[in-house]
Design a protein around this motif. Structure first.
Motif, PDB file in Angstrom:
ATOM      1  N   THR A  32      -0.220  -4.971   6.590  1.00  0.00           N
ATOM      2  CA  THR A  32      -0.137  -5.261   4.922  1.00  0.00           C
ATOM      3  C   THR A  32      -0.189  -3.958   4.315  1.00  0.00           C
ATOM      4  O   THR A  32       0.531  -3.442   3.298  1.00  0.00           O
ATOM      5  CB  THR A  32      -0.985  -6.209   4.509  1.00  0.00           C
ATOM      6  OG1 THR A  32      -1.067  -7.377   5.374  1.00  0.00           O
ATOM      7  CG2 THR A  32      -0.905  -6.340   3.028  1.00  0.00           C
ATOM      8  N   GLU A  33      -1.136  -2.886   4.560  1.00  0.00           N
ATOM      9  CA  GLU A  33      -1.377  -1.771   3.862  1.00  0.00           C
ATOM     10  C   GLU A  33      -0.293  -0.886   3.980  1.00  0.00           C
ATOM     11  O   GLU A  33       0.390  -0.199   3.186  1.00  0.00           O
ATOM     12  CB  GLU A  33      -2.668  -0.968   4.647  1.00  0.00           C
ATOM     13  CG  GLU A  33      -4.161  -1.478   3.922  1.00  0.00           C
ATOM     14  CD  GLU A  33      -5.236  -0.983   4.652  1.00  0.00           C
ATOM     15  OE1 GLU A  33      -6.134  -0.738   4.081  1.00  0.00           O
ATOM     16  OE2 GLU A  33      -5.238  -0.648   5.948  1.00  0.00           O
ATOM     17  N   GLU A  34       0.435  -0.698   5.208  1.00  0.00           N
ATOM     18  CA  GLU A  34       1.437  -0.089   5.597  1.00  0.00           C
ATOM     19  C   GLU A  34       2.545  -0.273   4.702  1.00  0.00           C
ATOM     20  O   GLU A  34       3.442   0.218   3.990  1.00  0.00           O
ATOM     21  CB  GLU A  34       1.878  -0.136   7.040  1.00  0.00           C
ATOM     22  CG  GLU A  34       3.113   0.832   7.430  1.00  0.00           C
ATOM     23  CD  GLU A  34       3.390   0.462   8.997  1.00  0.00           C
ATOM     24  OE1 GLU A  34       4.188   1.475   9.374  1.00  0.00           O
ATOM     25  OE2 GLU A  34       2.483   0.083   9.895  1.00  0.00           O
ATOM     26  N   MET A  35       3.148  -1.657   4.606  1.00  0.00           N
ATOM     27  CA  MET A  35       4.041  -2.411   3.922  1.00  0.00           C
ATOM     28  C   MET A  35       3.689  -1.965   2.445  1.00  0.00           C
ATOM     29  O   MET A  35       4.836  -1.449   1.658  1.00  0.00           O
ATOM     30  CB  MET A  35       3.998  -3.925   3.886  1.00  0.00           C
ATOM     31  CG  MET A  35       5.172  -4.510   3.231  1.00  0.00           C
ATOM     32  SD  MET A  35       4.891  -6.425   3.321  1.00  0.00           S
ATOM     33  CE  MET A  35       3.359  -6.552   2.435  1.00  0.00           C
ATOM     34  N   LEU A  36       2.532  -2.181   1.923  1.00  0.00           N
ATOM     35  CA  LEU A  36       2.546  -1.798   0.357  1.00  0.00           C
ATOM     36  C   LEU A  36       2.596  -0.266  -0.008  1.00  0.00           C
ATOM     37  O   LEU A  36       2.842   0.162  -0.943  1.00  0.00           O
ATOM     38  CB  LEU A  36       0.894  -2.318  -0.103  1.00  0.00           C
ATOM     39  CG  LEU A  36       0.929  -3.810  -0.063  1.00  0.00           C
ATOM     40  CD1 LEU A  36      -0.553  -4.214  -0.526  1.00  0.00           C
ATOM     41  CD2 LEU A  36       1.728  -4.210  -1.008  1.00  0.00           C
ATOM     42  N   GLY A  37       2.123   0.445   1.083  1.00  0.00           N
ATOM     43  CA  GLY A  37       2.093   2.019   0.946  1.00  0.00           C
ATOM     44  C   GLY A  37       3.729   2.283   0.943  1.00  0.00           C
ATOM     45  O   GLY A  37       4.021   3.285   0.117  1.00  0.00           O
ATOM     46  N   LYS A  38       4.654   1.617   1.664  1.00  0.00           N
ATOM     47  CA  LYS A  38       6.356   1.873   1.643  1.00  0.00           C
ATOM     48  C   LYS A  38       6.487   1.527   0.109  1.00  0.00           C
ATOM     49  O   LYS A  38       7.329   2.095  -0.399  1.00  0.00           O
ATOM     50  CB  LYS A  38       6.796   1.223   2.526  1.00  0.00           C
ATOM     51  CG  LYS A  38       6.485   1.756   3.936  1.00  0.00           C
ATOM     52  CD  LYS A  38       7.369   1.093   5.112  1.00  0.00           C
ATOM     53  CE  LYS A  38       7.043   1.823   6.496  1.00  0.00           C
ATOM     54  NZ  LYS A  38       7.649   1.010   7.553  1.00  0.00           N
ATOM     55  N   LYS A  39       5.982   0.450  -0.280  1.00  0.00           N
ATOM     56  CA  LYS A  39       6.265  -0.320  -1.551  1.00  0.00           C
ATOM     57  C   LYS A  39       6.055   0.786  -2.737  1.00  0.00           C
ATOM     58  O   LYS A  39       6.652   1.177  -3.665  1.00  0.00           O
ATOM     59  CB  LYS A  39       5.903  -1.672  -1.926  1.00  0.00           C
ATOM     60  CG  LYS A  39       6.249  -2.215  -3.173  1.00  0.00           C
ATOM     61  CD  LYS A  39       7.602  -2.548  -3.138  1.00  0.00           C
ATOM     62  CE  LYS A  39       8.291  -3.162  -4.416  1.00  0.00           C
ATOM     63  NZ  LYS A  39       7.499  -4.361  -4.582  1.00  0.00           N
ATOM     64  N   THR A  80       0.677  -0.218 -10.537  1.00  0.00           N
ATOM     65  CA  THR A  80      -0.716  -0.313 -10.600  1.00  0.00           C
ATOM     66  C   THR A  80      -1.161  -1.552  -9.985  1.00  0.00           C
ATOM     67  O   THR A  80      -2.380  -1.478  -9.258  1.00  0.00           O
ATOM     68  CB  THR A  80      -0.850  -0.548 -11.942  1.00  0.00           C
ATOM     69  OG1 THR A  80      -0.462   0.683 -12.951  1.00  0.00           O
ATOM     70  CG2 THR A  80      -2.655  -0.543 -12.517  1.00  0.00           C
ATOM     71  N   GLN A  81      -0.417  -2.696  -9.845  1.00  0.00           N
ATOM     72  CA  GLN A  81      -0.954  -3.782  -9.228  1.00  0.00           C
ATOM     73  C   GLN A  81      -0.818  -3.425  -7.553  1.00  0.00           C
ATOM     74  O   GLN A  81      -1.933  -3.936  -7.092  1.00  0.00           O
ATOM     75  CB  GLN A  81       0.113  -5.077  -9.371  1.00  0.00           C
ATOM     76  CG  GLN A  81       0.165  -5.476 -10.938  1.00  0.00           C
ATOM     77  CD  GLN A  81       1.344  -6.501 -11.250  1.00  0.00           C
ATOM     78  OE1 GLN A  81       2.025  -6.551 -10.199  1.00  0.00           O
ATOM     79  NE2 GLN A  81       1.233  -7.116 -12.353  1.00  0.00           N
ATOM     80  N   ILE A  82      -0.052  -2.754  -7.159  1.00  0.00           N
ATOM     81  CA  ILE A  82      -0.307  -2.334  -5.829  1.00  0.00           C
ATOM     82  C   ILE A  82      -1.360  -1.578  -5.323  1.00  0.00           C
ATOM     83  O   ILE A  82      -1.983  -1.840  -4.348  1.00  0.00           O
ATOM     84  CB  ILE A  82       0.929  -1.863  -5.223  1.00  0.00           C
ATOM     85  CG1 ILE A  82       2.176  -2.784  -5.323  1.00  0.00           C
ATOM     86  CG2 ILE A  82       1.075  -1.214  -4.013  1.00  0.00           C
ATOM     87  CD1 ILE A  82       3.677  -2.186  -5.024  1.00  0.00           C
ATOM     88  N   ASP A  83      -1.879  -0.652  -6.320  1.00  0.00           N
ATOM     89  CA  ASP A  83      -2.976   0.191  -6.187  1.00  0.00           C
ATOM     90  C   ASP A  83      -4.169  -0.817  -6.200  1.00  0.00           C
ATOM     91  O   ASP A  83      -5.125  -0.547  -5.283  1.00  0.00           O
ATOM     92  CB  ASP A  83      -3.078   1.125  -7.332  1.00  0.00           C
ATOM     93  CG  ASP A  83      -1.863   2.404  -7.059  1.00  0.00           C
ATOM     94  OD1 ASP A  83      -1.448   2.363  -6.166  1.00  0.00           O
ATOM     95  OD2 ASP A  83      -1.548   2.906  -8.239  1.00  0.00           O
ATOM     96  N   GLY A  84      -4.225  -1.665  -6.827  1.00  0.00           N
ATOM     97  CA  GLY A  84      -5.379  -2.565  -6.856  1.00  0.00           C
ATOM     98  C   GLY A  84      -5.480  -3.497  -5.680  1.00  0.00           C
ATOM     99  O   GLY A  84      -6.559  -3.702  -5.141  1.00  0.00           O
ATOM    100  N   THR A  85      -4.197  -3.870  -5.349  1.00  0.00           N
ATOM    101  CA  THR A  85      -4.373  -4.876  -3.909  1.00  0.00           C
ATOM    102  C   THR A  85      -4.625  -3.967  -2.933  1.00  0.00           C
ATOM    103  O   THR A  85      -5.524  -4.380  -2.028  1.00  0.00           O
ATOM    104  CB  THR A  85      -2.738  -5.272  -3.689  1.00  0.00           C
ATOM    105  OG1 THR A  85      -2.499  -6.089  -4.930  1.00  0.00           O
ATOM    106  CG2 THR A  85      -2.725  -6.211  -2.541  1.00  0.00           C
ATOM    107  N   LEU A  86      -4.204  -2.892  -2.700  1.00  0.00           N
ATOM    108  CA  LEU A  86      -4.468  -1.903  -1.710  1.00  0.00           C
ATOM    109  C   LEU A  86      -5.980  -1.635  -1.658  1.00  0.00           C
ATOM    110  O   LEU A  86      -6.777  -1.607  -0.605  1.00  0.00           O
ATOM    111  CB  LEU A  86      -3.768  -0.601  -1.935  1.00  0.00           C
ATOM    112  CG  LEU A  86      -2.530  -0.524  -1.288  1.00  0.00           C
ATOM    113  CD1 LEU A  86      -1.675   0.852  -1.265  1.00  0.00           C
ATOM    114  CD2 LEU A  86      -2.343  -0.679   0.317  1.00  0.00           C
TER     115      LEU A  86
END
Length: 232
Positions: A32-39, A80-86
């Motif tokens: 999941t972290e890898e996927m969000l990093g690409k996003k 910003t949302q992805i940063d919080g999720t990560l």
């Protein structure tokens, strides 16, 4: 009921399923972290593109520029949302790793405790006390033997110290007498010394030596005259 509540309520139907292992959960979180990093990378690229588009049409086509800025704002919000999720996923992953580590430590400590218990079952505390007492006794015996060996052994050597010192002095005096006997003294002269040793023999004076030389010269001259007369 909210959709989030329905989601968790629906998840209760999976109670009968076995819980995933910590390794599986950690693998899912890393994916999941890898996927969000690409996003994140995609959104950052889109933000820069929309910003460049807004700058390009800002003077002569405000509508296009405004649309580009709106899309940029939406992308920034998603970022910003992805940063919080990560951040949440990272916290959860670290907590799961710590829990897994604690579980392994506890398991290994329990394993060691069982092994220690099995070892102690074959030990009798009374036998240990007897063994330690026996070891102490043997050490005491060994110490006594060592002290006995190190003590001075006397073979009837109770002699009079004064008598021994007197005998030693006699031996030293005898050795001294031998050394004095071996010393050679200088020979005494057979002739008598002069009556006045401090008086030196007389030396002829200078005038006397001159008169003797003149007499010898006169005699030589007379001999030369007689020789000349005879030759003529």
């Amino acid at each position: 009921m909210s959709k989030l509540g329905k989601f968790f309520k629906g998840g209760n139907s999976s109670k009968g399923k076995a819980a995933p292992s910590p390794q599986e959960a950690l693998a899912r979180l890393r994916e999941t972290e890898e996927m969000l990093g690409k996003k994140q990378e995609y959104l950052e690229t889109r933000i820069q593109r929309e910003l460049a588009l807004a700058k390009k049409h800002g003077t002569h086509n405000k509508r296009v520029a405004l649309q580009a800025l709106k899309r940029k704002k939406r992308f920034e919000k998603q970022l910003t949302q992805i940063d919080g999720t990560l951040s949440t996923i990272e916290f959860q992953r670290e907590a799961l790793e710590n829990s897994h580590t604690n579980t392994e430590v506890l398991r290994n400590m329990g394993f060691a405790a069982k092994a220690m218990k099995a070892v102690h079952e074959n030990m009798d505390i009374n036998k240990i006390d007897d063994l330690m007492q026996e070891i102490t006794e043997q050490q005491d015996i060994a110490q006594e033997i060592s002290e006995a060996f190190s003590q001075r052994v006397g073979f009837n050597d109770d002699f009079d110290e004064d008598e021994l010192m007197a005998e030693l002095e006699e031996l030293e005096q005898e050795e001294l007498n031998k050394k004095m006997t071996n010393i050679r003294l200088p020979n005494v002269p057979s002739t008598s010394l002069p009556a006045h040793p401090g008086r030196l023999p007389s030396v002829p004076s200078t005038s006397h030596r001159s008169r003797a030389a003149s007499s010898r010269r006169k005699e030589d001259e007379d001999d030369i005259k007689h020789l000349a007369a005879w030759a003529s």
